[in-house]
Design a protein around this motif. Structure first.
Motif, PDB file in Angstrom:
ATOM      1  N   ASP A 105       0.890  -1.276  -0.016  1.00 50.54           N
ATOM      2  CA  ASP A 105      -0.042   0.116   0.049  1.00 50.54           C
ATOM      3  C   ASP A 105       0.788   1.247   0.171  1.00 50.54           C
ATOM      4  N   TYR A 106       0.345   2.466  -0.255  1.00 53.68           N
ATOM      5  CA  TYR A 106       1.074   3.672   0.031  1.00 53.68           C
ATOM      6  C   TYR A 106       0.206   4.689   1.113  1.00 53.68           C
ATOM      7  N   MET A 182      -5.756  -7.242  -0.837  1.00 55.69           N
ATOM      8  CA  MET A 182      -5.208  -5.846  -0.415  1.00 55.69           C
ATOM      9  C   MET A 182      -5.865  -5.193   0.689  1.00 55.69           C
ATOM     10  N   TYR A 186      -6.505   0.844  -0.074  1.00 49.47           N
ATOM     11  CA  TYR A 186      -5.482   0.548  -1.092  1.00 49.47           C
ATOM     12  C   TYR A 186      -6.367   0.259  -2.468  1.00 49.47           C
TER      13      TYR A 186
END
Length: 259
Positions: A105-106, A182, A186
């Motif tokens: 993820d960011y 995920m 995200y």
């Protein structure tokens, strides 16, 4: 089992802030390294065996070696290491580039504490492999999409496929995230940035298209029945939504499109 994390950011205030946030979490998490550039972090990482470091949190723009180069080198030897990218809005495209290396993820700066907590919690719960070391089940679940040139589109196609089949059920972002392996935040951002639409908007389009099919193929069905068949328990809401999307009521659509 403790989750071992390494932090890389050229801003000391960010590194110290992250360490403080993580130390206050009710998770068994340990920061085993904090570095100001990718080169120092890579040198330290090379001293560890696979499985000894569970998560790398790294900035994008840094001196000596930036985050993308660091991730690229890390992936050569530690292909299962979970990676979270830090970025500002101006660095968003760099963060997108990092996706092809299979980052988990960011996080946009300033860091959202709850988002970071959910990511680390997800990582801890993703399962411990037979040797007792953390493994990224997400990479396995998505068929190692990180190595695929169109990794982003693969995940988006997964999401679309799921919604195309499960359109009649109550929508839960957490369940969808679990399916793709995920995090919820995200997949929401990835879907929007790739398609230009939110996941909810896409689901509405699918449901309305299905409703059109029912209206034409099964004209004997009542409005409330079609409403339930496409996932809406409130037929009044369904009516309004259909009219907004199609520019006519379900009744008028059926009249115009059936013989």
């Amino acid at each position: 089992m403790a989750l071992n994390i390494m932090i890389v950011d050229d801003e000391e205030v960010i590194r110290l802030g992250l360490e403080k946030i993580i130390s206050k979490m009710d998770l068994d998490v340990t920061v085993i390294g904090s570095f100001g550039n990718g080169m120092d972090a890579l040198n330290q990482l090379s001293k560890y065996n696979p499985g000894e470091v569970d998560c790398l949190i790294t900035d994008i723009k840094m001196p000596m070696m930036d985050g993308l180069r660091l991730i690229e080198h890390v992936r050569e030897k530690l292909d299962r290491l979970a990676i979270i990218v830090l970025s500002g809005f101006s660095e968003f495209e760099y963060a997108r580039q990092a996706l092809r290396f299979g980052v988990m993820d960011y996080l946009l700066k300033p860091i959202d504490k709850m988002q970071l907590y959910e990511l680390l919690k997800l990582l801890k719960s993703k399962a411990v492999n037979d040797n007792g070391t953390m493994s990224m089940k997400a990479a396995e679940d998505t068929g190692d999409w990180a190595d695929h040139e169109a990794g982003e589109h693969y995940v988006v196609d997964q999401i679309k496929g799921f919604l195309d089949k499960e359109y009649d059920k109550n929508f839960e972002l957490e369940r969808l995230a679990e399916t793709t392996g995920m995090s919820p935040s995200y997949i929401s951002r990835l879907f929007k940035s790739t398609t230009g639409h939110t996941i909810t908007d896409y689901l509405i389009e699918v449901r309305i298209e299905k409703a059109k099919q029912f209206l034409v193929d099964h004209p004997d069905l009542k409005n409330y029945q079609i409403s339930q068949l496409v996932g809406y328990s409130d037929p009044v809401y369904f009516n309004k939504l259909f009219k907004r999307m199609v520019q006519m009521t379900p009744k008028d659509y059926k009249k115009r499109n059936t013989k």
